[in-house]
Motif scaffolding. Sequence first.
Motif, PDB file in Angstrom:
ATOM      1  N   TYR A  79      98.864  -0.062 -45.564  1.00 15.66           N
ATOM      2  CA  TYR A  79      97.717  -0.865 -45.967  1.00 15.66           C
ATOM      3  C   TYR A  79      97.378  -1.863 -44.870  1.00 15.66           C
ATOM      4  O   TYR A  79      98.267  -2.493 -44.284  1.00 15.66           O
ATOM      5  CB  TYR A  79      98.031  -1.602 -47.270  1.00 15.66           C
ATOM      6  N   VAL A  80      96.104  -2.022 -44.593  1.00 15.40           N
ATOM      7  CA  VAL A  80      95.657  -2.932 -43.531  1.00 15.40           C
ATOM      8  C   VAL A  80      95.581  -4.354 -44.058  1.00 15.40           C
ATOM      9  O   VAL A  80      94.835  -4.639 -44.997  1.00 15.40           O
ATOM     10  CB  VAL A  80      94.281  -2.498 -42.982  1.00 15.40           C
ATOM     11  N   GLY A 121      91.096  -3.472 -44.750  1.00 16.67           N
ATOM     12  CA  GLY A 121      90.574  -2.770 -43.591  1.00 16.67           C
ATOM     13  C   GLY A 121      89.134  -2.328 -43.742  1.00 16.67           C
ATOM     14  O   GLY A 121      88.570  -1.732 -42.833  1.00 16.67           O
ATOM     15  N   LYS A 122      88.522  -2.642 -44.889  1.00 15.96           N
ATOM     16  CA  LYS A 122      87.147  -2.208 -45.159  1.00 15.96           C
ATOM     17  C   LYS A 122      86.162  -3.372 -45.188  1.00 15.96           C
ATOM     18  O   LYS A 122      84.965  -3.176 -45.020  1.00 15.96           O
ATOM     19  CB  LYS A 122      87.092  -1.453 -46.481  1.00 15.96           C
ATOM     20  N   ALA A 123      86.662  -4.561 -45.414  1.00 15.48           N
ATOM     21  CA  ALA A 123      85.830  -5.759 -45.395  1.00 15.48           C
ATOM     22  C   ALA A 123      86.505  -6.785 -44.501  1.00 15.48           C
ATOM     23  O   ALA A 123      87.725  -6.771 -44.326  1.00 15.48           O
ATOM     24  CB  ALA A 123      85.655  -6.320 -46.808  1.00 15.48           C
ATOM     25  N   ASN A 161      88.153  -6.445 -50.625  1.00 11.89           N
ATOM     26  CA  ASN A 161      88.203  -4.993 -50.468  1.00 11.89           C
ATOM     27  C   ASN A 161      87.306  -4.358 -51.530  1.00 11.89           C
ATOM     28  O   ASN A 161      87.567  -4.495 -52.729  1.00 11.89           O
ATOM     29  CB  ASN A 161      89.648  -4.509 -50.643  1.00 11.89           C
ATOM     30  N   PRO A 162      86.242  -3.668 -51.134  1.00 11.35           N
ATOM     31  CA  PRO A 162      85.302  -3.137 -52.134  1.00 11.35           C
ATOM     32  C   PRO A 162      85.945  -2.163 -53.114  1.00 11.35           C
ATOM     33  O   PRO A 162      85.531  -2.083 -54.271  1.00 11.35           O
ATOM     34  CB  PRO A 162      84.234  -2.449 -51.274  1.00 11.35           C
ATOM     35  N   PRO A 194      88.568   0.989 -39.326  1.00  6.93           N
ATOM     36  CA  PRO A 194      88.812  -0.125 -40.242  1.00  6.93           C
ATOM     37  C   PRO A 194      88.975  -1.441 -39.507  1.00  6.93           C
ATOM     38  O   PRO A 194      89.304  -1.482 -38.318  1.00  6.93           O
ATOM     39  CB  PRO A 194      90.123   0.266 -40.950  1.00  6.93           C
ATOM     40  N   VAL A 195      88.734  -2.514 -40.237  1.00  9.87           N
ATOM     41  CA  VAL A 195      88.795  -3.842 -39.650  1.00  9.87           C
ATOM     42  C   VAL A 195      90.234  -4.227 -39.364  1.00  9.87           C
ATOM     43  O   VAL A 195      91.059  -4.284 -40.259  1.00  9.87           O
ATOM     44  CB  VAL A 195      88.169  -4.872 -40.609  1.00  9.87           C
TER      45      VAL A 195
END
Length: 324
Positions: free
Chosen positions: A80-81, A214-216, A288-289, A310-311
């Motif tokens: 997990y990021v 990692g998505k936002a 995270n959306p 990903p961020v």
Amino acid sequence: MTSSDETAAAGYRPLLFSIAYGMTGSVGDAEDIVQDAMLGLVKARRAGTAVANVKAYLTTAVTRLGINHLGSARVRRETYVGAWLPEPLVAPAGERGPAEHAELADSLSMAFLVLLEALSPVERAVFMLREVFGFGYPEVAALVGRSEANCRQIFARARQRVDAGVPAPDGPPERQAEAAALADRFFAAAAGGDIDALMVMLAPDVVLIGDGGGKAQALATPPTGSLAVARFFAGLFRRFGRIGVTRRPARVNGRPGAVFHDAHDRILAVMSLDITDGRVRAARSVVNPDKLRHLGQVSDLGLRRNPDHPVRPEQPPTAEQTVS
């Protein structure tokens, strides 16, 4: 399944959901596990299996499905990021949400569920069933398929690991009304850019934790300490004001918090505040959306534009660059 079984099963849903959510930290996964357990009961009845105790059958099914799920999810957690937080349980301010409904506010708080991440799936199941739900060791042993003596050993080991991660309290937890009032003052001070007022309400060692997955956009190195966190919130709410973000008070995992919406009324973030001794000790924000979709339409503000990358920020963005 007979009508009496259906009535009994429906009555156990809050307990079953609480166990599944405590095991997984995911609203969607918890609902799926409960549904699978219910379907398992239906299939058992149709196959002619005698189920003398519906509650025991369903609780056992949910527990073992939760253990299996954690085993498959562990690799995802390890990759997990950034910081991991559970999917938020949200209820409008003043209303009872899932945590309060089950009288499990402390046990379903984000802080507590993060601590449980250090446990193995079986340790987590044993600890939750014994410590949180008050099952006796004979019941726990039957639910997880281990001996009673083994469960005692597992619980003792889990207790030590959880206790090692619990910070020393500096005062009694606030009552709900007092905590909600302080949260309102805190957010109002942030909206007004009043750093001095914010610092009065922040514990000296306050921490801010953001889960972007990692998505936002989220902070790689979150600010700590009252001054850094106060400045961050002042800058964050200044940006919110410019882009039309609004705040709605809420209970988040049994704690005072807020749901933030963009100018199109889409969910941008959910934040909970840990308040002790009249001060905010921690703020936890989920952006995270994937963890917000169960609450409604999700905003695209702050999302990484290229989903294939990903961020992973090397340096913490400023308050002007992040929404977490």
